[in-house]
Motif scaffolding. Sequence first.
Motif, PDB file in Angstrom:
ATOM      1  N   TYR A  72      20.116  55.456  42.715  1.00 36.95           N
ATOM      2  CA  TYR A  72      19.313  55.997  41.606  1.00 36.95           C
ATOM      3  C   TYR A  72      19.736  55.340  40.298  1.00 36.95           C
ATOM      4  O   TYR A  72      20.923  55.233  39.996  1.00 36.95           O
ATOM      5  N   VAL A  73      18.740  54.881  39.534  1.00 33.31           N
ATOM      6  CA  VAL A  73      18.989  54.331  38.194  1.00 33.31           C
ATOM      7  C   VAL A  73      18.002  54.990  37.246  1.00 33.31           C
ATOM      8  O   VAL A  73      16.790  54.891  37.441  1.00 33.31           O
ATOM      9  N   ALA A  74      18.512  55.693  36.254  1.00 35.01           N
ATOM     10  CA  ALA A  74      17.637  56.397  35.310  1.00 35.01           C
ATOM     11  C   ALA A  74      16.713  55.415  34.601  1.00 35.01           C
ATOM     12  O   ALA A  74      17.091  54.261  34.360  1.00 35.01           O
ATOM     13  N   PRO A  75      15.508  55.830  34.254  1.00 30.63           N
ATOM     14  CA  PRO A  75      14.567  54.920  33.596  1.00 30.63           C
ATOM     15  C   PRO A  75      14.960  54.592  32.167  1.00 30.63           C
ATOM     16  O   PRO A  75      15.563  55.403  31.469  1.00 30.63           O
ATOM     17  N   LYS A  76      14.645  53.378  31.753  1.00 29.74           N
ATOM     18  CA  LYS A  76      14.806  52.982  30.353  1.00 29.74           C
ATOM     19  C   LYS A  76      13.531  53.348  29.593  1.00 29.74           C
ATOM     20  O   LYS A  76      12.490  53.632  30.174  1.00 29.74           O
ATOM     21  N   ASP A  77      13.613  53.331  28.279  1.00 34.50           N
ATOM     22  CA  ASP A  77      12.462  53.662  27.454  1.00 34.50           C
ATOM     23  C   ASP A  77      11.285  52.720  27.705  1.00 34.50           C
ATOM     24  O   ASP A  77      10.128  53.104  27.560  1.00 34.50           O
ATOM     25  N   SER A  78      11.588  51.499  28.108  1.00 36.49           N
ATOM     26  CA  SER A  78      10.533  50.515  28.331  1.00 36.49           C
ATOM     27  C   SER A  78       9.884  50.634  29.710  1.00 36.49           C
ATOM     28  O   SER A  78       8.864  49.993  29.980  1.00 36.49           O
ATOM     29  N   ASP A  79      10.462  51.461  30.580  1.00 35.15           N
ATOM     30  CA  ASP A  79       9.909  51.631  31.919  1.00 35.15           C
ATOM     31  C   ASP A  79       8.692  52.552  31.886  1.00 35.15           C
ATOM     32  O   ASP A  79       8.612  53.472  31.066  1.00 35.15           O
ATOM     33  N   SER A  80       7.767  52.298  32.775  1.00 33.42           N
ATOM     34  CA  SER A  80       6.555  53.098  32.864  1.00 33.42           C
ATOM     35  C   SER A  80       6.764  54.230  33.872  1.00 33.42           C
ATOM     36  O   SER A  80       7.228  54.003  34.994  1.00 33.42           O
ATOM     37  N   ARG A  81       6.437  55.445  33.447  1.00 33.61           N
ATOM     38  CA  ARG A  81       6.550  56.600  34.332  1.00 33.61           C
ATOM     39  C   ARG A  81       5.297  57.467  34.205  1.00 33.61           C
ATOM     40  O   ARG A  81       4.605  57.447  33.188  1.00 33.61           O
ATOM     41  N   SER A  82       5.049  58.264  35.244  1.00 36.40           N
ATOM     42  CA  SER A  82       3.828  59.069  35.323  1.00 36.40           C
ATOM     43  C   SER A  82       4.135  60.544  35.127  1.00 36.40           C
ATOM     44  O   SER A  82       5.286  60.930  34.898  1.00 36.40           O
ATOM     45  N   ALA A  83       3.114  61.372  35.275  1.00 41.50           N
ATOM     46  CA  ALA A  83       3.291  62.815  35.218  1.00 41.50           C
ATOM     47  C   ALA A  83       3.753  63.382  36.553  1.00 41.50           C
ATOM     48  O   ALA A  83       3.978  64.587  36.668  1.00 41.50           O
ATOM     49  N   CYS A  84       3.912  62.522  37.562  1.00 38.39           N
ATOM     50  CA  CYS A  84       4.299  62.962  38.908  1.00 38.39           C
ATOM     51  C   CYS A  84       5.776  62.702  39.157  1.00 38.39           C
ATOM     52  O   CYS A  84       6.194  61.536  39.249  1.00 38.39           O
ATOM     53  N   PRO A  85       6.590  63.732  39.318  1.00 37.50           N
ATOM     54  CA  PRO A  85       8.022  63.522  39.560  1.00 37.50           C
ATOM     55  C   PRO A  85       8.308  62.719  40.818  1.00 37.50           C
ATOM     56  O   PRO A  85       9.256  61.918  40.849  1.00 37.50           O
ATOM     57  N   MET A  86       7.504  62.896  41.855  1.00 39.53           N
ATOM     58  CA  MET A  86       7.766  62.220  43.126  1.00 39.53           C
ATOM     59  C   MET A  86       7.570  60.707  43.021  1.00 39.53           C
ATOM     60  O   MET A  86       8.353  59.934  43.568  1.00 39.53           O
ATOM     61  N   LEU A  87       6.530  60.294  42.319  1.00 38.08           N
ATOM     62  CA  LEU A  87       6.318  58.862  42.124  1.00 38.08           C
ATOM     63  C   LEU A  87       7.397  58.277  41.219  1.00 38.08           C
ATOM     64  O   LEU A  87       7.881  57.162  41.446  1.00 38.08           O
ATOM     65  N   ASN A  88       7.773  59.030  40.187  1.00 42.27           N
ATOM     66  CA  ASN A  88       8.835  58.560  39.301  1.00 42.27           C
ATOM     67  C   ASN A  88      10.152  58.389  40.053  1.00 42.27           C
ATOM     68  O   ASN A  88      10.908  57.445  39.808  1.00 42.27           O
ATOM     69  N   ALA A  89      10.425  59.322  40.978  1.00 42.82           N
ATOM     70  CA  ALA A  89      11.658  59.215  41.766  1.00 42.82           C
ATOM     71  C   ALA A  89      11.654  57.951  42.607  1.00 42.82           C
ATOM     72  O   ALA A  89      12.688  57.285  42.754  1.00 42.82           O
TER      73      ALA A  89
END
Length: 274
Positions: A53-70
Amino acid sequence: MSLYQKLTKPFIDIFVLTWDFNLFLLNLVLPAHEPTDVIPAGAPGHAGHWPQYVAPKDSDSRSACPMLNALANHGVLPHDGKNITFRDLNTVVRQSFNFAPSFCFFVPKFAADFLGRSYWTDRFDLADLSKHNAIEHDASLTRHDAALVPDQGRPDLQLVDELLSGATGKMQDGSPQLTKKDLSLALAKRRSAARSTNKSYTESFFHNGFGSANSSTMLTIFGGRVKDLEPMLTEERFVDGWQPRILSKFGLTMAAFNGTVVPVEIGVKRAKVE
């Protein structure tokens, strides 16, 4: 959505629903996976062994879905959450969560359509999936409404705590477990709060159905287990050893999923919110 997509959509929907129901029937007669062998050999997460696991950086794209983000945080999807094909999303979600192939085609295809892109050839960033009132919706259990917090790529920890602290069920080991009734009450409270705080709040039969469906994955794929859900919803991270709780040979079909979603949504209507 293009004219071609509009013309072909009814035929594709009929095909997918027929395919899904046949898989539902096959799941009734075929042997299930072993609980520790749900994710196929060679795929990330097999036997509960997830990439770091590597936490996302501010420049990374993430969604409203926790499962996809994981999946992105563990590098199963690109860690930056960008330039993903819809077809790759299909494969990764199917392997990682044991959704049925029909389910894993339908949802990315739906996403491609609402983004005006081709499922077969185009790409997307995770943040694209947060387009308001498509899959993302008001009264989420883990995010404040987009009108109040435009960045839907990060969970609201207070909302998550309110959700998980409301778990009334118990696992065999005594640890807390979310139930259908808990989820219905949490959704009812969120919808009531969102109506009062968001002047742009929108709600429809479609939005409510998606809200109950998105939330019901906590009861199906995660079995309602709070000890697994807490890191997923707060850090968007898989716990060591985690595998999907759906053991069916062909995974969670839409037909079977409705057996959870419909009672949850009915429970929302009946819940008494103080």
